[in-house]
Design a protein around this motif. Structure first.
Motif, PDB file in Angstrom:
ATOM      1  N   MET A 122     -32.311 -14.475 -14.429  1.00  0.00           N
ATOM      2  CA  MET A 122     -31.817 -15.380 -15.461  1.00  0.00           C
ATOM      3  C   MET A 122     -32.425 -16.762 -15.299  1.00  0.00           C
ATOM      4  O   MET A 122     -32.768 -17.189 -14.206  1.00  0.00           O
ATOM      5  N   SER A 123     -32.503 -17.486 -16.406  1.00  0.00           N
ATOM      6  CA  SER A 123     -32.950 -18.876 -16.405  1.00  0.00           C
ATOM      7  C   SER A 123     -32.025 -19.690 -17.294  1.00  0.00           C
ATOM      8  O   SER A 123     -31.491 -19.179 -18.279  1.00  0.00           O
ATOM      9  N   GLY A 124     -31.882 -20.981 -16.939  1.00  0.00           N
ATOM     10  CA  GLY A 124     -31.119 -21.851 -17.824  1.00  0.00           C
ATOM     11  C   GLY A 124     -30.302 -22.915 -17.128  1.00  0.00           C
ATOM     12  O   GLY A 124     -29.981 -23.935 -17.709  1.00  0.00           O
ATOM     13  N   ALA A 129     -25.239 -21.532 -18.082  1.00  0.00           N
ATOM     14  CA  ALA A 129     -24.584 -20.323 -17.581  1.00  0.00           C
ATOM     15  C   ALA A 129     -23.126 -20.291 -18.023  1.00  0.00           C
ATOM     16  O   ALA A 129     -22.595 -19.245 -18.423  1.00  0.00           O
ATOM     17  N   GLY A 130     -22.472 -21.436 -17.936  1.00  0.00           N
ATOM     18  CA  GLY A 130     -21.071 -21.509 -18.321  1.00  0.00           C
ATOM     19  C   GLY A 130     -20.840 -21.401 -19.814  1.00  0.00           C
ATOM     20  O   GLY A 130     -19.736 -21.081 -20.263  1.00  0.00           O
ATOM     21  N   GLU A 131     -21.900 -21.656 -20.587  1.00  0.00           N
ATOM     22  CA  GLU A 131     -21.795 -21.611 -22.051  1.00  0.00           C
ATOM     23  C   GLU A 131     -22.305 -20.304 -22.642  1.00  0.00           C
ATOM     24  O   GLU A 131     -22.263 -20.115 -23.863  1.00  0.00           O
ATOM     25  N   LEU A 134     -27.909 -18.450 -21.481  1.00  0.00           N
ATOM     26  CA  LEU A 134     -29.005 -18.178 -20.564  1.00  0.00           C
ATOM     27  C   LEU A 134     -30.111 -17.360 -21.236  1.00  0.00           C
ATOM     28  O   LEU A 134     -29.876 -16.637 -22.207  1.00  0.00           O
ATOM     29  N   LEU A 135     -31.315 -17.490 -20.671  1.00  0.00           N
ATOM     30  CA  LEU A 135     -32.416 -16.578 -20.980  1.00  0.00           C
ATOM     31  C   LEU A 135     -32.397 -15.490 -19.912  1.00  0.00           C
ATOM     32  O   LEU A 135     -32.451 -15.795 -18.712  1.00  0.00           O
ATOM     33  N   VAL A 151     -21.912  -7.294 -20.582  1.00  0.00           N
ATOM     34  CA  VAL A 151     -21.845  -8.395 -19.628  1.00  0.00           C
ATOM     35  C   VAL A 151     -23.033  -9.337 -19.817  1.00  0.00           C
ATOM     36  O   VAL A 151     -22.873 -10.566 -19.847  1.00  0.00           O
ATOM     37  N   LEU A 152     -24.222  -8.772 -19.947  1.00  0.00           N
ATOM     38  CA  LEU A 152     -25.408  -9.598 -20.126  1.00  0.00           C
ATOM     39  C   LEU A 152     -25.347 -10.388 -21.430  1.00  0.00           C
ATOM     40  O   LEU A 152     -25.732 -11.561 -21.479  1.00  0.00           O
ATOM     41  N   GLU A 153     -24.861  -9.767 -22.491  1.00  0.00           N
ATOM     42  CA  GLU A 153     -24.771 -10.459 -23.767  1.00  0.00           C
ATOM     43  C   GLU A 153     -23.723 -11.565 -23.744  1.00  0.00           C
ATOM     44  O   GLU A 153     -23.829 -12.536 -24.496  1.00  0.00           O
ATOM     45  N   ARG A 154     -22.730 -11.437 -22.886  1.00  0.00           N
ATOM     46  CA  ARG A 154     -21.743 -12.505 -22.718  1.00  0.00           C
ATOM     47  C   ARG A 154     -22.379 -13.739 -22.068  1.00  0.00           C
ATOM     48  O   ARG A 154     -21.957 -14.870 -22.324  1.00  0.00           O
ATOM     49  N   LEU A 155     -23.411 -13.523 -21.275  1.00  0.00           N
ATOM     50  CA  LEU A 155     -24.052 -14.614 -20.539  1.00  0.00           C
ATOM     51  C   LEU A 155     -25.276 -15.178 -21.240  1.00  0.00           C
ATOM     52  O   LEU A 155     -25.695 -16.304 -20.948  1.00  0.00           O
ATOM     53  N   ALA A 156     -25.871 -14.419 -22.142  1.00  0.00           N
ATOM     54  CA  ALA A 156     -27.195 -14.767 -22.670  1.00  0.00           C
ATOM     55  C   ALA A 156     -27.149 -15.190 -24.126  1.00  0.00           C
ATOM     56  O   ALA A 156     -26.412 -14.618 -24.935  1.00  0.00           O
TER      57      ALA A 156
END
Length: 319
Positions: A122-124, A129-131, A134-135, A151-156
């Protein structure tokens, strides 16, 4: 095991905001070997376990937010590793930039336990990350990715699948980090040069951001480079992270028999910063390797600027 249970191992600068973000949609248990990190996480309302094995007990997905390959190896297969505690059918998501070398081995060893590995660096930075901004680049078998995708879509904000096997994500992140490291180093040299020529760094930065010389790293790190001379910038991404990441870039390039001289030069700047005691500072502090102090050329500013304009054609210099 239910698909909604998530364990987050590593509650540092990136792990904690990711865990907090996930806790809004999933049942999350966190763990960090540092008691202070667990305390900070619990203060935000996150549930923490006292051991990594307890954290992953019954979890359908385990997210690793650790520093490097050695820590991944330890967390998974070390003396207190989680491998024996993982539930068959679970998915481990590896979010760090650790290089490609050991990924095939981890995938095979986890596979023997009936556990899949999703390679998703991940990057960002912590704020994004909290928002959930992320990429994330992913290499994973389709079935494992299907499990991890919510889970990934919740973070990205940007989720890009670059390959169908673990290791592909690390390969893409290695390319990404080459550019990021080079862009930070170049931004540092540019702003140091602006100061050395008698220009106001903040005004130079504003001008550069509007033209062809602009980049994400210039806009993101540039203000922190200027702040670094005025008492120090907030640490959002440590300088020694790029020592690690550009080391991965160099090793990958050599393995591919590809010359990467610009990346190698950037790596040397970060290495020098680390040896000068800047390893735990924000990576924008690399400007201090180029120019340890801001120059005081206020009295000469007008003549210096006139000189530059006279030899470059005025506004053309900012393009």
């Amino acid at each position: 095991m239910t698909p909604n249970t998530v364990a987050v191992l590593g509650l540092g600068a990136m792990g904690l905001p990711m865990a907090s973000r996930l806790a809004g949609a999933f049942e999350v248990t966190g763990f960090d070997p540092m008691p202070a990190s667990r305390s900070r996480a619990e203060a935000t309302g996150l549930t923490c376990a006292t051991t990594a094995a307890d954290a992953v007990n019954g979890a359908g997905l385990v997210l690793l937010a650790v520093r490097d390959a050695a820590q991944v190896e330890g967390v998974l297969f070390g003396d207190d590793g989680i491998a024996p505690a993982l539930t068959r059918g679970a998915v481990v998501v590896m979010t760090s930039t650790v290089g490609m070398d050991a990924v095939a081995s981890w995938t095979e060893r986890l596979g023997e336990l009936g556990v899949a590995l999703v390679d998703a660096p991940m990057s960002g930075g912590p704020k994004r990350a909290g928002e959930g901004d992320l990429l994330i680049v992913v290499g994973a078998e389709p079935a494992a990715l299907d499990t991890a995708r919510p889970v990934l879509e919740r973070l990205a904000s940007t989720l890009t699948v670059v390959g169908d096997k673990p290791g592909d994500g690390q390969a893409m992140k290695t390319v990404n980090q080459l550019l990021c490291g080079v862009h930070i180093a170049a931004a540092a040299e540019a702003l140091a040069l602006a100061d050395a020529l008698g220009l106001d760094q903040q005004k130079a930065l504003s001008a550069l951001e509007t033209g062809a010389a602009s980049s994400f790293m210039l806009s993101n790190r540039g203000p922190r480079m200027v702040q670094g001379y005025d008492g120090g910038a907030e640490v959002l991404s440590r300088l020694d992270i790029f020592v690690k990441d550009l080391g991965i870039v160099g090793k990958a390039a050599r393995s591919a028999e590809l010359a990467a001289p610009v990346a190698a030069a950037a790596e040397q700047l970060f290495l020098l910063g680390q040896t000068q005691g800047l390893g735990t500072a924000d990576d924008s502090a690399v400007i201090k390797v180029v120019a340890p102090q801001r120059r005081t050329t206020v009295d000469d500013t007008a003549s210096t600027v006139d000189n530059v304009e006279g030899t470059t054609g005025g506004t053309q210099a900012a393009r």
